[in-house]
Design a protein around this motif. Structure first.
Motif, short mmCIF file in Angstrom:
data_model
loop_
_atom_site.label_atom_id
_atom_site.label_comp_id
_atom_site.label_asym_id
_atom_site.label_seq_id
_atom_site.Cartn_x
_atom_site.Cartn_y
_atom_site.Cartn_z
N GLY A 74 -37.72 48.92 60.24
CA GLY A 74 -38.56 47.80 59.85
C GLY A 74 -38.56 46.69 60.88
N HIS A 110 -42.09 50.06 48.22
CA HIS A 110 -42.37 51.16 49.14
C HIS A 110 -43.24 52.20 48.45
CE1 HIS A 110 -38.67 49.43 50.91
NE2 HIS A 110 -39.27 49.75 52.03
N LEU A 114 -44.81 53.69 53.74
CA LEU A 114 -44.91 52.29 54.18
C LEU A 114 -44.30 51.39 53.11
CD1 LEU A 114 -48.58 52.34 55.48
CD2 LEU A 114 -46.50 52.53 56.84
N TYR A 170 -41.68 44.64 57.27
CA TYR A 170 -42.64 45.72 57.07
C TYR A 170 -41.97 47.00 57.55
CZ TYR A 170 -45.66 41.75 56.52
OH TYR A 170 -46.19 40.56 56.08
N ASP A 171 -41.93 48.00 56.67
CA ASP A 171 -41.14 49.20 56.93
C ASP A 171 -42.00 50.44 57.09
OD1 ASP A 171 -38.81 47.68 56.49
OD2 ASP A 171 -38.88 48.08 54.34
N VAL A 220 -42.91 47.05 52.15
CA VAL A 220 -42.79 45.63 52.45
C VAL A 220 -41.60 45.08 51.68
CG1 VAL A 220 -44.40 44.89 50.64
CG2 VAL A 220 -44.05 43.44 52.63
N THR A 262 -39.26 38.48 55.62
CA THR A 262 -40.33 39.41 55.28
C THR A 262 -40.27 40.55 56.28
OG1 THR A 262 -41.72 37.63 54.44
CG2 THR A 262 -42.81 39.69 54.98
N GLY A 275 -40.21 42.36 61.21
CA GLY A 275 -40.87 41.30 60.44
C GLY A 275 -40.58 39.91 60.96
#
Length: 182
Positions: A108, A59, A68, A90-91, A70, A88, A110
């Motif tokens: 998040g 992050h 952001l 994405y945040d 991952v 996986t 994903g």
């Protein structure tokens, strides 16, 4: 005299707030998952259990703006041989500007994929969502150790000769990490 008071006030404030990342220009965090538990059930109604999790959370954020991140981790499923659940995410998150502790809240979305021989033909990819919270304690002016908790909601469709169904891979992930701010 006023100059001395201002200087002393500035020095004291700097010492008090030097241990928080609230005044940093850029923050970078790296962490690892330490456990994953499932609250969902498999297609036969049985409990899904984890046999270990490995991966990484990354992050980055600027002050006042949202950050952001991952996440990429794999969970070995108990009783499934070499079956793994690859996730996986994405945040998007916000580091609350609280002195003394670092509190982060985030969301998040994903993908989740069951990885084994024949799994891609049998299982569709899942589309998980999550919320998470992280609490960190600074131990040097620009470092903190943090513990994170993620609540994951994920369902995955599967196909069989007799039809299809859904497996609920919802659950919780805990992790530890370190944040560096400068």
């Amino acid at each position: 005299m006023k100059r001395k008071i201002i200087l002393v006030a500035f020095a004291v404030t700097s010492l008090i707030f030097s241990s928080t990342q609230a005044f940093a220009l850029f923050s970078f965090s790296a962490g690892v998952p330490i456990s994953q538990s499932f609250t969902g059930k498999d297609s036969s109604g049985g409990k899904i259990e984890s046999d270990g999790v490995s991966g990484v959370f990354l992050h980055a954020s600027l002050p006042i703006l949202v950050g952001l991140g991952v996440e990429n981790y794999k969970t070995k499923l108990k009783g499934g041989g070499s079956v793994e659940l690859a996730t996986t995410m994405y945040d998007i998150f916000y580091l609350l500007p609280i002195p003394i502790i670092n509190l982060t809240l985030g969301l998040g979305a994903g993908t989740t994929e069951r990885q084994c021989t024949g799994c891609p033909a049998t299982y569709d990819k899942g589309k998980p969502t999550q919320w998470y919270a992280s609490i960190g304690v600074p131990f040097f002016p620009f470092f903190d150790m943090h513990l994170s908790y993620r609540s994951l909601s994920s369902k995955m469709k599967f196909k069989t000769a007799a039809g299809g169904g859904e497996v609920d891979f919802s659950g919780n992930v805990t992790g530890v990490g370190i944040m560096f701010s400068f």
